[in-house]
Design a protein around this motif. Structure first.
Motif, short mmCIF file in Angstrom:
data_model
loop_
_atom_site.label_atom_id
_atom_site.label_comp_id
_atom_site.label_asym_id
_atom_site.label_seq_id
_atom_site.Cartn_x
_atom_site.Cartn_y
_atom_site.Cartn_z
N GLU A 36 4.80 37.59 20.40
CA GLU A 36 4.03 37.49 21.57
C GLU A 36 4.13 35.82 21.96
O GLU A 36 4.07 35.47 23.17
N GLU A 37 4.52 34.91 21.08
CA GLU A 37 4.90 33.48 21.16
C GLU A 37 5.86 33.11 20.56
O GLU A 37 6.17 33.10 19.32
N VAL A 38 6.69 32.12 20.96
CA VAL A 38 7.89 31.31 20.58
C VAL A 38 7.73 29.73 20.82
O VAL A 38 7.26 29.39 22.02
N VAL A 39 7.51 28.95 19.80
CA VAL A 39 7.62 27.66 19.98
C VAL A 39 8.77 27.05 19.30
O VAL A 39 9.29 27.33 18.11
N LEU A 40 9.44 26.09 19.98
CA LEU A 40 10.75 25.49 19.69
C LEU A 40 10.65 24.14 19.56
O LEU A 40 9.87 23.44 20.50
N LYS A 41 10.78 23.49 18.44
CA LYS A 41 10.75 22.09 18.12
C LYS A 41 12.35 21.26 18.35
O LYS A 41 12.06 20.12 19.02
N THR A 61 7.29 28.04 24.52
CA THR A 61 7.45 26.54 24.51
C THR A 61 8.77 26.04 24.11
O THR A 61 9.34 26.05 23.15
N LEU A 62 9.52 25.50 25.35
CA LEU A 62 10.85 25.09 24.85
C LEU A 62 10.70 23.59 24.84
O LEU A 62 10.18 22.65 25.35
N ASN A 63 11.62 22.90 23.87
CA ASN A 63 11.65 21.57 23.58
C ASN A 63 12.47 20.63 24.38
O ASN A 63 13.56 21.32 24.80
N SER A 86 13.60 18.92 30.66
CA SER A 86 14.56 18.20 31.41
C SER A 86 15.83 17.71 30.95
O SER A 86 16.51 17.03 31.55
N THR A 87 16.19 18.04 29.65
CA THR A 87 17.44 18.23 29.08
C THR A 87 18.43 18.95 29.04
O THR A 87 19.57 19.06 29.00
N LEU A 88 18.06 20.22 30.00
CA LEU A 88 18.73 21.33 30.12
C LEU A 88 19.93 21.22 30.89
O LEU A 88 19.78 20.77 32.05
N ILE A 89 21.22 21.42 30.69
CA ILE A 89 22.25 21.25 31.34
C ILE A 89 22.84 22.75 31.80
O ILE A 89 23.34 22.94 33.08
N HIS A 90 22.98 23.69 31.07
CA HIS A 90 23.37 25.07 31.33
C HIS A 90 22.49 26.09 31.15
O HIS A 90 21.91 26.39 30.04
#
Length: 302
Positions: A36-41, A61-63, A86-90
């Motif tokens: 149900e929940e995913v947290v990325l660090k 939650t995307l880091n 804000s770091t995502l490129i692709h």
């Protein structure tokens, strides 16, 4: 070892710590019916189909630091919202395809490429935002990518973008409002809301310089057109598609009211209203009482 998380009805959380840089389907292979929940660090890349089919998944939650999301990574997942860093490129093909609970999504200004079918079959989606920024986005959408988007009524385009040849970015959508931000200078035939018969409000930012005459073809229901550019944009054609100058009210900067009333195409509007001019972009450096710099403040580019 992150492979094959045990399926546990008592646990619905997957936490990926600072040292996990990539995630692939086998990392959550046994969790599709419970997660149900995913947290990325510290993740930098989410692999192809990493969470594909996790319909129970409600929270992600995307880091910051995440750079790459591969094809169909969140296909057929259950979350209603997701915040992209804000770091995502692709963003690959079909990343959020069939996420039928998703109601809104914002593509960060850092993104350089989005694949096809990104939001296909997202039937609850109400708003799409391309965040403000000067860099060109490869926006690989076509009309078939918008399949089953019957709830989508608003799009904000805050940056210039390029679509593949012979593809219309926002064709035949049930939009009521489309806004182009201050970094968008040109609206081409394939860029605007072509054949969007429900469209009522169009807002063009202060950076707009040129509009293709067919950009709003078929948009007969538009009754409010806001143009924030101080200088009347050049219109490549004799009309603004099917936007009627008789029934649509044109709103322009108060200081440019007379210029619009004299400019080709714009002067044909029966009702032209002046609105308060927006301030130009400024940068103000803030200092504390001790003389230390506390940062810069920027006003809006819209």
């Amino acid at each position: 070892d992150l492979h094959s998380f045990p399926t546990r009805r008592s646990s619905d959380l997957s936490f990926f710590g600072d040292y996990v840089e990539e995630i692939y389907p086998e990392d959550v292979a046994n969790c599709s019916e419970t997660l149900e929940e995913v947290v990325l660090k510290g993740v930098k890349r989410i692999g192809r189909q990493a969470f594909d089919g996790n319909w129970i998944l409600q929270s992600v939650t995307l880091n910051e630091g995440l750079v790459y999301i591969d094809d169909e990574a969140f296909n057929f997942c259950g979350m209603s919202t997701i915040i992209l860093p804000s770091t995502l490129i692709h963003i690959g093909n079909g990343v959020f395809k069939s996420c039928t609970n998703l109601t809104e999504i914002s593509i960060p200004a850092s993104v350089e490429y989005t694949g096809t079918g990104l939001l296909e079959f997202c039937s609850s989606l109400r708003k799409v935002t391309l965040e403000d920024g000067p860099n060109l986005l490869q926006w690989n959408f076509a009309c078939y990518d918008w399949a089953y988007l019957g709830s989508l009524n608003e799009v904000y385009v805050g940056r210039p973008y390029q679509t593949p040849e012979n593809r219309d970015a926002f064709r035949a959508l049930p939009l009521k409002k489309i806004t182009f931000g201050g970094y968008v200078e040109n609206i081409l035939e394939e860029d605007a809301a072509w054949m969007t018969e429900t469209l009522e409000t169009v807002i063009l930012g202060k950076g707009i310089k040129r509009i293709h005459g067919s950009a709003f073809a078929g948009d007969m229901m538009v009754n409010q057109l806001y143009v924030k550019a101080v200088e009347p944009p050049y219109v490549d054609g004799e009309t603004l598609g099917h936007i009627s100058p008789e029934t649509c009210t044109l709103y322009v900067p108060q200081s440019s009211l007379e210029a619009y009333k004299a400019a080709p195409v714009w002067k044909d509007f029966f009702n032209i209203q002046g609105i308060e001019d927006e301030p130009l972009t400024t940068t103000v450096t803030l200092y504390g009482f001790d003389g230390s710099c506390s940062g810069d403040f920027y006003d809006s580019q819209n």
